[in-house]
Scaffold this motif. Sequence first.
Motif, PDB file in Angstrom:
ATOM      1  N   PHE A   1       0.832  -1.191   0.000  1.00 32.44           N
ATOM      2  CA  PHE A   1       0.000   0.000   0.000  1.00 32.44           C
ATOM      3  C   PHE A   1       0.874   1.250   0.000  1.00 32.44           C
ATOM      4  CE2 PHE A   1      -2.531  -2.941   2.889  1.00 32.44           C
ATOM      5  CZ  PHE A   1      -3.142  -3.543   1.805  1.00 32.44           C
TER       6      PHE A   1
ATOM      7  N   TYR B   1       1.521   5.259   1.023  1.00 30.93           N
ATOM      8  CA  TYR B   1       1.162   6.278   2.018  1.00 30.93           C
ATOM      9  C   TYR B   1       1.918   7.556   1.666  1.00 30.93           C
ATOM     10  CZ  TYR B   1      -0.542   2.478   4.987  1.00 30.93           C
ATOM     11  OH  TYR B   1      -1.198   1.398   5.489  1.00 30.93           O
TER      12      TYR B   1
ATOM     13  N   LYS C   1      -8.090   4.026   8.725  1.00 28.41           N
ATOM     14  CA  LYS C   1      -8.009   4.726   7.449  1.00 28.41           C
ATOM     15  C   LYS C   1      -7.039   4.040   6.487  1.00 28.41           C
ATOM     16  CE  LYS C   1      -9.245   9.326   9.189  1.00 28.41           C
ATOM     17  NZ  LYS C   1      -8.839  10.751   9.286  1.00 28.41           N
ATOM     18  N   SER C   2      -6.548   2.868   6.860  1.00 30.39           N
ATOM     19  CA  SER C   2      -5.575   2.177   6.021  1.00 30.39           C
ATOM     20  C   SER C   2      -6.274   1.295   4.993  1.00 30.39           C
ATOM     21  CB  SER C   2      -4.651   1.309   6.884  1.00 30.39           C
ATOM     22  OG  SER C   2      -5.357   0.214   7.428  1.00 30.39           O
ATOM     23  N   ALA C   3      -5.558   0.993   3.890  1.00 29.77           N
ATOM     24  CA  ALA C   3      -6.110   0.114   2.863  1.00 29.77           C
ATOM     25  C   ALA C   3      -6.389  -1.269   3.427  1.00 29.77           C
ATOM     26  CB  ALA C   3      -5.140   0.038   1.683  1.00 29.77           C
TER      27      ALA C   3
ATOM     28  N   GLU D   1      -7.443   5.648  -0.372  1.00 31.20           N
ATOM     29  CA  GLU D   1      -6.127   4.995  -0.396  1.00 31.20           C
ATOM     30  C   GLU D   1      -5.710   4.533  -1.792  1.00 31.20           C
ATOM     31  OE1 GLU D   1      -3.961   4.756   2.153  1.00 31.20           O
ATOM     32  OE2 GLU D   1      -5.364   6.015   3.238  1.00 31.20           O
ATOM     33  N   TYR D   2      -6.664   3.991  -2.550  1.00 34.08           N
ATOM     34  CA  TYR D   2      -6.339   3.414  -3.864  1.00 34.08           C
ATOM     35  C   TYR D   2      -6.817   4.262  -5.035  1.00 34.08           C
ATOM     36  CZ  TYR D   2      -5.105  -1.166  -1.868  1.00 34.08           C
ATOM     37  OH  TYR D   2      -4.498  -2.198  -1.192  1.00 34.08           O
TER      38      TYR D   2
END
Length: 539
Positions: free
Chosen positions: A30, A32, A420-422, A458-459
Amino acid sequence: MPELLIEHPTSNPNSGNIPNGNYLPHKDLFGYSSPRSPLSTHSPESDSMDLGVDSPGALDTSIEQLYHNVCEMQSSDQSPSRFSYLSYGHESRIDSELRFLAGGDFMKPAGDVTKEPGVIPNMDEGQKHSLAKFAGCMQLGDAYAMLGNIENSTLCYTAGLEIQRQVLGETDARFGETCRYVAEAHVQAMRFDEAKRLCQMALDIHKSGSPASLEEAADRRLMGLICDSMGDYETALEHYVLASMAMSAGGHDADVAAIDVCIGDAYLALARYDEAIFSYQKALNLFKSTKGENHPSSASVFVRLADVNNKIGKFRESKSYCENALRIYVKPVPGFPKEEIASGLIEVSTIYESMKDLDQALNLLKKALKVYGKAPGQSSTVAGIEAQIGVLYYMMGRYSKSYNSLKAAVAKLRVIGEKKSALFGVALNQMGLACVQINSINEAADLFEEARGILETEYGPHHPDTLGVYSNLAGTYDAMGRWNDAIEILEYVVGMREEKLGTANPDVEDEKRRLAELLDDVGRNRNKKSLSLEYLLDA
């Protein structure tokens, strides 16, 4: 902070593996954004943190607050230091430097320094005071890392690095080592652009001509890992080979073996399987001669040999290598970090999963979970394992167990601030699918909606994983009778898939079929299970 474990994840939200916090079973990392320097001067346009380096009055407050925070948390000295690519015994070189720079007593474990955070060592103003503040920032960063709070950890490390730069300058070798240390933290947080920048700074400082120094070799090894993680495998190989040559010239065979494993990983990523096997076999022989046949380092190479043989269709050989690795992991040598044992069990589980032996894969994940237990600072890793257990239960058709395991994982991720992370978005999506299977449709819709918001951020809205969540949400809206919402989402998904995959792709055809059936069905009295929900249940 635990040793860097960066492998290859599959993050399809509809089936396959859930990537997790510190353990990543495959290489799909991922992205950031990098934090701004927390030492930048405040302005109306900036909300960055200011530690007041140039304000003597603020310095005392900052150090006192650092001490208070460190005393409130577990000191990193009470657990093994974060893995460093250039370490001395059980203490990283940076930890040693911190003790030297801060004047010794300042860096004792927080619980040993004082039981009352207000008692601060009496230091003269000036350079020594600034370096003590640097030490406090790094110590606080270690404490946050041990608690699994990578975001705050990297912010503290960045603050400490800036303080050290102002005091020692940008060419001091100690500043170079701190650059590498902070780069490792950014790799752990998967911020590879920032990690690469810092590692290049360290490399520029430590370059010393021929033969290369151990510091330069450590920098190149980390740079190889960063390039590897960014998909630049050829450049990674160049750095790995130079690092291996330097370590070999210094007689550091164990380090050479570890780098050979990295070289094998890069060859494997390039599908150069024969060269990968050769590198792994070379590493295995070196590990056996330097650490012994039953050392977990040898087991880690057995895992890689199992992986490459599995990829080329040699399943009997792959299973044999898995068994050799498990023989070591089940009865590890005394004193070996339990995190590495758990990581090895997870990697072997991934291979068994790919060979469709889901029972053995599940059994190994449960053993890995037991190894971690309730160890501090491992909540993110434990949540990742629980999420993957949930995926396996889902694949086995045991949907209630899948839901319970994913629910436990999601709850942990919320508590540690990963919402809030993928990873969190993918876990929510998988939990939503489990809810569909147990007919908890309203909860599924809530989970898909939350996952959509996270993955969009995120994506981006065009990423396959985000589109997968859109499709799942459309099916759930259809089941709830929200047909206009479902149609709107499916029209967007069909358009995006046609643009990215072409109109003849099977995935596009499936989505178009679902959309056409839903359009035909709008306005009718529906007393049957919706077609979109049937699609979800069959996914």
